[in-house]
Design a protein around this motif. Structure first.
Motif, mmCIF file in Angstrom:
data_model
loop_
_atom_site.group_PDB
_atom_site.id
_atom_site.type_symbol
_atom_site.label_atom_id
_atom_site.label_comp_id
_atom_site.label_asym_id
_atom_site.label_seq_id
_atom_site.Cartn_x
_atom_site.Cartn_y
_atom_site.Cartn_z
ATOM 1 N N ASP A 218 0.722 -1.339 0.027
ATOM 2 C CA ASP A 218 0.070 -0.061 -0.243
ATOM 3 C C ASP A 218 0.541 1.585 0.044
ATOM 4 O O ASP A 218 0.461 2.104 -0.528
ATOM 5 N N ALA A 219 1.206 1.045 0.696
ATOM 6 C CA ALA A 219 3.220 2.628 1.181
ATOM 7 C C ALA A 219 4.027 2.451 0.065
ATOM 8 O O ALA A 219 3.488 4.003 -0.769
ATOM 9 N N HIS A 225 -6.161 5.372 1.135
ATOM 10 C CA HIS A 225 -7.067 4.384 1.926
ATOM 11 C C HIS A 225 -7.552 3.386 1.304
ATOM 12 O O HIS A 225 -7.688 2.443 0.668
ATOM 13 N N SER A 226 -6.929 2.184 2.799
ATOM 14 C CA SER A 226 -6.213 1.242 2.317
ATOM 15 C C SER A 226 -8.107 0.190 3.058
ATOM 16 O O SER A 226 -8.235 0.172 4.100
ATOM 17 N N ILE A 243 4.186 -0.061 8.811
ATOM 18 C CA ILE A 243 4.200 1.492 8.226
ATOM 19 C C ILE A 243 5.602 2.037 9.018
ATOM 20 O O ILE A 243 6.628 2.356 7.732
ATOM 21 N N ASN A 244 5.176 2.346 9.818
ATOM 22 C CA ASN A 244 6.333 2.676 11.039
ATOM 23 C C ASN A 244 8.128 2.315 10.925
ATOM 24 O O ASN A 244 8.660 3.067 10.661
ATOM 25 N N GLU A 249 7.722 5.917 3.383
ATOM 26 C CA GLU A 249 7.344 7.017 2.920
ATOM 27 C C GLU A 249 5.770 7.610 3.553
ATOM 28 O O GLU A 249 5.440 8.583 4.088
ATOM 29 N N ASN A 250 5.208 6.735 2.110
ATOM 30 C CA ASN A 250 3.206 7.511 2.276
ATOM 31 C C ASN A 250 3.063 6.738 3.305
ATOM 32 O O ASN A 250 3.795 5.347 4.066
ATOM 33 N N LYS A 251 2.080 6.887 4.573
ATOM 34 C CA LYS A 251 1.510 5.957 5.682
ATOM 35 C C LYS A 251 0.532 6.448 4.879
ATOM 36 O O LYS A 251 -0.999 7.097 4.882
#
Length: 550
Positions: A218-219, A225-226, A243-244, A249-251
């Protein structure tokens, strides 16, 4: 295609707020099926939600195959999924495979190890389950959790090279074995698997777990919006952790909604595959299956499925929809556009004794009594015809208005006939009826004389076309599973009835997926699997009427 997503729902409200506050300037959604089976009606809801939500706000939707489990995946499933989405009426903006990201996923796993956020574990599957704890008790630390960064990097590299057997080692995220959320108790993020992948071949001996791979995918794609089903709600903290800690980079934001459940319907790909593998159905596209391929073969329309999914809406709480509701939308879609015709599913011969021996008469009958624009057709009529067995009774009950000795009925689009005699076989069953007709009662001639209470359908026996009819009932008898039984114990043994009958001669040239309304029987579709040049097979889509009310 008309977009009707604009009905209010909590996901749409989130998207609107994100656009209004400037959090996002463009919406990007995705439909991420795992290619381990055919899509079913529940996936249709997700497809429609993701594609139409992005379309409404001038965004885009990716199709991404989450192909991280090569042991269960196949190119056949990839092809079927693409076909189903196109048939439903949608076009993806980009096509991706999770396997395209395996290199980056590996690099991000190395990053986790270097940051002391992941470790190689040697516990067996049984020991790991025991160490995991329960909802009431915290888990126990793995004895391998304190391996050094250098040791973990070396072991993970050797895993990648295939130096260990399947199940011998895994890579786990280092989070919290005492977390109240079991998904956060050092979940596995990579496992050994010496399997050949449909896309990457034998390049990899390790494969990422879904909960690790999905947020990275996804990122990478910039998904805003997942959207996923409610069972992933408890996985959201892990989604955000990946993600973190993988420093993406994208969240993206994961949002959960209630999956579609329908009465008397199997909504699990694993169970659907079992039905296919064990021969309960003839294939993934068996018309009794809730797969999109099965619904299409049965005769359901994409427009009806879209309207159904829009009507049920998007909710946060699980519920079950009455299967008759879907059938309502099928009827609503088919009624104005399917030609009417006559078919006899259980034939009983009628001899009209006073009709000229060699005469064949062409009658004009409307194709849709509710729409004159659909025109008329020519139907032959002669001395011998077939009617339905159920349209005759030797000793009828009161208020039976069809054919019986001494009674008169109208033949649809033809004449009044009166039963005068009958013939029985050696077992005492009625095999033939002898009737007389009244030439003055021909339909379409303005006849205003006596009236009859019953009208029955028929086909001309001299040139009727043999056909097979497949009638369906729900595959599952009861959605409440009894203790100690599997869903296979709930299979309806009478889910299909196959009949041999006749259709009008003009039906002989019918092609697969042609749809008709057979007088009094319902809506039917020409079967794409069993119909051939020498054989016509019809699937009943739905009956004519239902008690369901919207």
């Amino acid at each position: 295609m008309e977009n009707k997503t604009a009905s209010s729902n909590f996901i749409r409200n989130i998207v609107m707020e994100d656009l209004e506050t400037g959090k996002h300037s463009k919406i990007i959604t995705r439909f991420p099926p795992e290619p381990n089976g055919y899509l079913h009606i529940g996936h249709a809801k997700s497809i429609i939600l993701n594609f139409e939500l992005a379309d409404e706000f001038s965004g885009k939707t990716n199709l991404r195959f989450d192909d991280t489990n090569p042991a269960k995946e196949d190119k056949e499933y990839v092809n079927s999924i693409e076909e189903d989405i196109k048939w439903l009426g949608y076009k993806w903006d980009e096509l991706f495979f999770a396997s395209n990201y395996f290199d980056e996923m590996y690099d991000r796993a190395v990053l986790l190890i270097k940051n002391n956020k992941a470790y190689v574990c040697d516990l067996t599957a049984g020991d790991m389950k025991e160490y995991r704890g329960t909802l009431r008790e915290p888990g126990k630390e793995s004895p391998y959790k304190n391996r050094t960064v250098e040791e973990n990097l070396d072991l993970f590299d050797r895993m990648r090279k295939g130096e260990f057997a399947d199940g011998e080692k895994v890579l786990r995220a280092k989070i919290d074995m005492s977390s109240p959320n079991i998904n956060m108790r050092d979940p596995i993020i990579y496992r050994m698997s010496h399997a050949v992948h449909h896309n990457t071949g034998d390049k990899w001996c390790i494969y990422p777990m879904y909960d690790y791979a999905h947020p990275i995918e996804d990122a990478i794609e910039g998904i805003t919006h997942s959207i996923c089903t409610l069972e992933f709600e408890d996985h959201r903290p892990l989604y955000d952790w990946v993600i973190n800690n993988c420093e993406m980079e994208n969240k993206p934001r994961q949002i959960e909604f209630a999956r579609l459940n329908i009465t008397n319907t199997v909504m699990s790909k694993r169970n659907l595959k079992q039905l296919v593998d064990e021969g309960v159905v003839d294939a993934w596209d068996d018309p009794r299956m809730p797969t999109i391929a099965g619904l299409r073969r049965r005769g359901y329309t994409a427009n009806a499925i879209r309207n159904f999914c829009r009507e049920i809406g998007v909710a946060k709480a699980n519920s079950t929809v009455d299967g008759q509701m879907l059938e309502h939308f099928i009827r609503e879609d088919l009624s104005p556009k399917t030609p009417r015709t006559m078919a006899v599913l259980k034939p009983l011969k009628v001899v009209i004794t006073n009709y000229p021996e060699s005469q064949v008469e062409m009658l004009t009958i409307e194709n849709n009594q509710d729409d004159a624009a659909m025109g008329t057709r020519q139907v032959s009529f002669s001395k011998e015809i077939y009617i339905e067995q159920e349209d005759f009774m030797e000793n009828p009950p009161k208020k039976y208005f069809r054919l019986f000795p001494g009674n008169e009925v109208r033949l649809k689009g033809a004449y009044f006939i009166k039963c005068n005699d009958l013939v029985k076989d050696s077992e005492g069953n009625v095999s033939e009826i002898h009737c007389t007709y009244d030439i003055e009662t021909k339909s379409g001639t303005g006849f205003t004389g006596r009236k009859v209470k019953g009208t029955i359908h028929w086909v001309d026996a001299t040139n009727a076309v043999p056909a097979e009819f497949r009638l369906y009932e729900p595959l599952i008898l009861d959605e409440e599973q009894e203790e100690g039984k599997t869903f296979l114990d709930q299979i309806n043994p009478n889910s299909i009835e196959i009949l041999q009958g006749f259709v009008e001669p003009n039906m002989e040239s019918s092609k697969a997926q042609d749809k008709f309304q057979f007088f009094r029987h319902g809506y039917f579709n020409v079967d794409s699997r069993y119909t051939s040049q020498d054989k016509l097979v019809f699937n009943r889509i739905v009956s004519l009427k239902s008690s369901f009310k919207i």
